[in-house]
Design an enzyme around this catalytic site. Sequence first.
Site, PDB file in Angstrom:
ATOM      1  N   GLY A   1       3.165   1.068   3.384  1.00  0.00           N
ATOM      2  CA  GLY A   1       3.786  -0.148   3.878  1.00  0.00           C
ATOM      3  C   GLY A   1       3.295  -1.371   3.126  1.00  0.00           C
ATOM      4  O   GLY A   1       2.898  -1.293   1.968  1.00  0.00           O
TER       5      GLY A   1
ATOM      6  N   GLY B   1       0.823  -1.198   0.000  1.00  0.00           N
ATOM      7  CA  GLY B   1       0.000   0.000   0.000  1.00  0.00           C
ATOM      8  C   GLY B   1       0.856   1.246   0.000  1.00  0.00           C
ATOM      9  O   GLY B   1       2.080   1.181  -0.175  1.00  0.00           O
ATOM     10  N   SER B   2       0.217   2.378   0.228  1.00  0.00           N
ATOM     11  CA  SER B   2       0.921   3.657   0.169  1.00  0.00           C
ATOM     12  C   SER B   2       1.966   3.803   1.262  1.00  0.00           C
ATOM     13  O   SER B   2       2.977   4.481   1.077  1.00  0.00           O
ATOM     14  CB  SER B   2      -0.094   4.803   0.269  1.00  0.00           C
ATOM     15  OG  SER B   2      -1.046   4.731  -0.764  1.00  0.00           O
TER      16      SER B   2
ATOM     17  N   ASP C   1     -13.835   3.021   1.386  1.00  0.00           N
ATOM     18  CA  ASP C   1     -12.811   2.631   0.406  1.00  0.00           C
ATOM     19  C   ASP C   1     -13.082   1.241  -0.164  1.00  0.00           C
ATOM     20  O   ASP C   1     -12.162   0.441  -0.317  1.00  0.00           O
ATOM     21  CB  ASP C   1     -11.419   2.675   1.051  1.00  0.00           C
ATOM     22  CG  ASP C   1     -10.297   2.702   0.021  1.00  0.00           C
ATOM     23  OD1 ASP C   1     -10.545   3.131  -1.127  1.00  0.00           O
ATOM     24  OD2 ASP C   1      -9.167   2.293   0.354  1.00  0.00           O
TER      25      ASP C   1
ATOM     26  N   VAL D   1       1.746  -5.794   3.666  1.00  0.00           N
ATOM     27  CA  VAL D   1       1.221  -6.863   4.513  1.00  0.00           C
ATOM     28  C   VAL D   1       2.026  -8.122   4.217  1.00  0.00           C
ATOM     29  O   VAL D   1       2.193  -8.494   3.050  1.00  0.00           O
ATOM     30  CB  VAL D   1      -0.276  -7.123   4.248  1.00  0.00           C
ATOM     31  CG1 VAL D   1      -0.781  -8.292   5.093  1.00  0.00           C
ATOM     32  CG2 VAL D   1      -1.093  -5.867   4.515  1.00  0.00           C
TER      33      VAL D   1
END
Length: 312
Positions: free
Chosen positions: A24, A21-22, A135, A26
Amino acid sequence: MAFYSSAITENFDIGETLGVGSYGRVRMVREKHTGEIYALKILKKAEVISLKQHQHAIDELSIMRHIDNPLLISFRGDAYDSRYIYILMEFIQGGELSTWIKRLEYFSAEETRFYAGQVVLMFEYLHSKNIIYRDLKPENLLVDQDGYLKLVDFGFAKVCYDRTYTCCGSPEKRGHGKPVDWWTLGILMYEMHAGITPFFDFDPMIMYKKILNGKVSFPSKFDKKLKSLIKKLLTYDPTKRYGLTKSGELDIKSHNLFGEDWNWTDLEDRIMPAYIKLEFQSRDEISYFHQYPDSPEPAEEVPEKDDPFLIW
């Protein structure tokens, strides 16, 4: 992986990246003492703070601690150090719904109804707790081992009793209150059945104009019942949008898309047959996820005096 918190590396073996993601990524992790597998969201604290997104991260943690629903990702714990924020969650093995849409090109009307119905139940639960998600997109829906969905990534979710005026979400997501969630359900249903979003354009400005125009064109073979409900969800005036009228979610749940052959209780109890069939060779198999390059460089450290998470 030695740059991660010693408490993390002492207790978990850090595995492959499941998503990025922006701020970090997972990763899949395995608890050393039990062998149990989890997903670990790792946010770069300095980037979150510099982009003034720390309140979103705080909201995400607070919301995840207080939700409990089989259609939502389960929270297992959190930690932080001077570089990262860690959110431990259950591991969902079937990959993103977006992967399945691309693989199949589009879903049938029955498949779209099945997965849309689960999102209705997700939002019904969240809205009952005055949480707006803000989102919804196929990348934020994972497929579990039974072929059912799990909603993930509460980075933009917020407790809201009326309206909020922060700007967030992806380009086709608009509005600031419960109406926005029902709008995004309409977008998702269209994308599942057509294989493309209704306002898509390579030029973001043209996409925004299409959204403001509010007119949706449907392919000629588009299922009529899906088309009817999507139009009700993509109504430009939020006060007239399905899900927000006096009957609330009942307008959606009683729509003829969910006719006599549909049983909401069976869906809630997870006894309705799923359409996506998954096969795994092992509990840690991640073949349904994309492959991502590693992130070898450690994140920037945040001095204690500049760390809002310490105060929280």
